[in-house]
Enzyme design. Sequence first.
Site, PDB file in Angstrom:
ATOM      1  CG  ASN A  29      -8.865  -1.279  12.256  1.00 62.28           C
ATOM      2  OD1 ASN A  29      -7.905  -1.902  11.792  1.00 62.28           O
ATOM      3  ND2 ASN A  29      -9.370  -0.210  11.681  1.00 62.28           N
ATOM      4  CG  HIS A  32      -5.865  -1.944   9.020  1.00 65.04           C
ATOM      5  ND1 HIS A  32      -5.927  -0.992  10.014  1.00 65.04           N
ATOM      6  CD2 HIS A  32      -4.618  -1.836   8.492  1.00 65.04           C
ATOM      7  CE1 HIS A  32      -4.779  -0.344  10.083  1.00 65.04           C
ATOM      8  NE2 HIS A  32      -3.959  -0.836   9.175  1.00 65.04           N
ATOM      9  CG  ASP A  50      -0.272  -0.400   2.508  1.00 69.70           C
ATOM     10  OD1 ASP A  50       0.965  -0.335   2.567  1.00 69.70           O
ATOM     11  OD2 ASP A  50      -0.969  -0.776   3.455  1.00 69.70           O
ATOM     12  CD  GLU A  82      -8.901   1.285   7.849  1.00 71.53           C
ATOM     13  OE1 GLU A  82      -8.935   0.401   8.740  1.00 71.53           O
ATOM     14  OE2 GLU A  82      -8.332   2.380   8.006  1.00 71.53           O
TER      15      GLU A  82
HETATM   16  C1  GLP Z   1      -0.525   0.567   8.488  1.00 73.49           C
HETATM   17  C2  GLP Z   1      -0.112  -0.328   7.320  1.00 73.49           C
HETATM   18  C3  GLP Z   1      -0.291  -1.798   7.637  1.00 73.49           C
HETATM   19  C4  GLP Z   1       0.333  -2.110   8.984  1.00 73.49           C
HETATM   20  C5  GLP Z   1      -0.353  -1.301  10.060  1.00 73.49           C
HETATM   21  C6  GLP Z   1       0.191  -1.582  11.450  1.00 73.49           C
HETATM   22  O1  GLP Z   1      -1.873   0.808   8.530  1.00 73.49           O
HETATM   23  N1  GLP Z   1      -0.850  -0.014   6.142  1.00 73.49           N
HETATM   24  O2  GLP Z   1       0.299  -2.570   6.616  1.00 73.49           O
HETATM   25  O3  GLP Z   1       0.202  -3.485   9.262  1.00 73.49           O
HETATM   26  O4  GLP Z   1      -0.136   0.066   9.763  1.00 73.49           O
HETATM   27  O5  GLP Z   1       1.349  -0.826  11.667  1.00 73.49           O
HETATM   28  P1  GLP Z   1       2.348  -1.028  12.874  1.00 73.49           P
HETATM   29  O6  GLP Z   1       3.190  -2.196  12.517  1.00 73.49           O
HETATM   30  O7  GLP Z   1       3.148   0.242  12.908  1.00 73.49           O
HETATM   31  O8  GLP Z   1       1.533  -1.229  14.079  1.00 73.49           O
END
Ligand code: GLP
Length: 245
Positions: free
Chosen positions: A137, A139, A67, A144
């Site tokens: 959440n 995702h 993404d 989402e």
């Molecule tokens: C973002 C990314 C996800 C990732 C999530 C959690 O939303 N798009 O790919 O898994 O954050 O991030 P973190 O690892 O910093 O908790």
Amino acid sequence: MQIHIYETAEQACRAAAFLFAAQLTRKPESVLGLATGSTPVPCYRDLIAYHQQGLVDFSRVTTFNLDEYCGIDYQNPCSYHAFMEENLFRHVNLRAEAIHLPDAPRGDDGGASGRAYDAAIEAAGGIDLQLLGIGRNGHIGFNEPADAFTYGTHVVNLSQNTIDANARFFDSVDDVPRQAISMGIGNIMACRSVVLIATGESKAEAILRTVHGPIDPHVPASILSVHPSVTILLDREAASLLPAR
Ligand code: GLP
């Protein structure tokens, strides 16, 4: 679904790096799916170290990231382009033309760019091994919670939960883009294998619902329970709500 629980986040990430190194040893021309967020950073650090020790070669590898934010300059240090450059790409011998991140130029609703990204993944032969983190959440990528699972790469409106969670990377919450372009759940389910890392207490509820809940688009990661090859790597805190085995 295989679940491995480690004492620390560092150990869970080390295990992910082992799986990626093993994949590249088995198939040097692998197509890898990559993730951003703070969770996989130690995994990338280990892979860089393996590369520097001559144990892992990226010269024949192709990568596709999950993404990217919409409306953000790639030079902006908060962009996922910049994140990947800083945390992996500039340290290893990936060919520039083998690196792919989705992008939705201004004025594109994601339809054309999404289809082009899906076609590029298909032309590369599909993704062999996809790395995932998970949002609080549930995702994955930027898919989402919603009433239905998404299929291909598409533009998403970020939830307030995700905007708040990612605000720590920006100067203020107002600077967090409200939209992103993300591979869909269909893209992730099409990957041959998936490795999901979750660390910290803030992910415990999402992990419980992913592993033990019903398949529910309101917990996007829950669909992984029917993927034929998923490995979930957890630290104690992320595993803290799972029933004792
Ligand atoms: C973002 C990314 C996800 C990732 C999530 C959690 O939303 N798009 O790919 O898994 O954050 O991030 P973190 O690892 O910093 O908790």
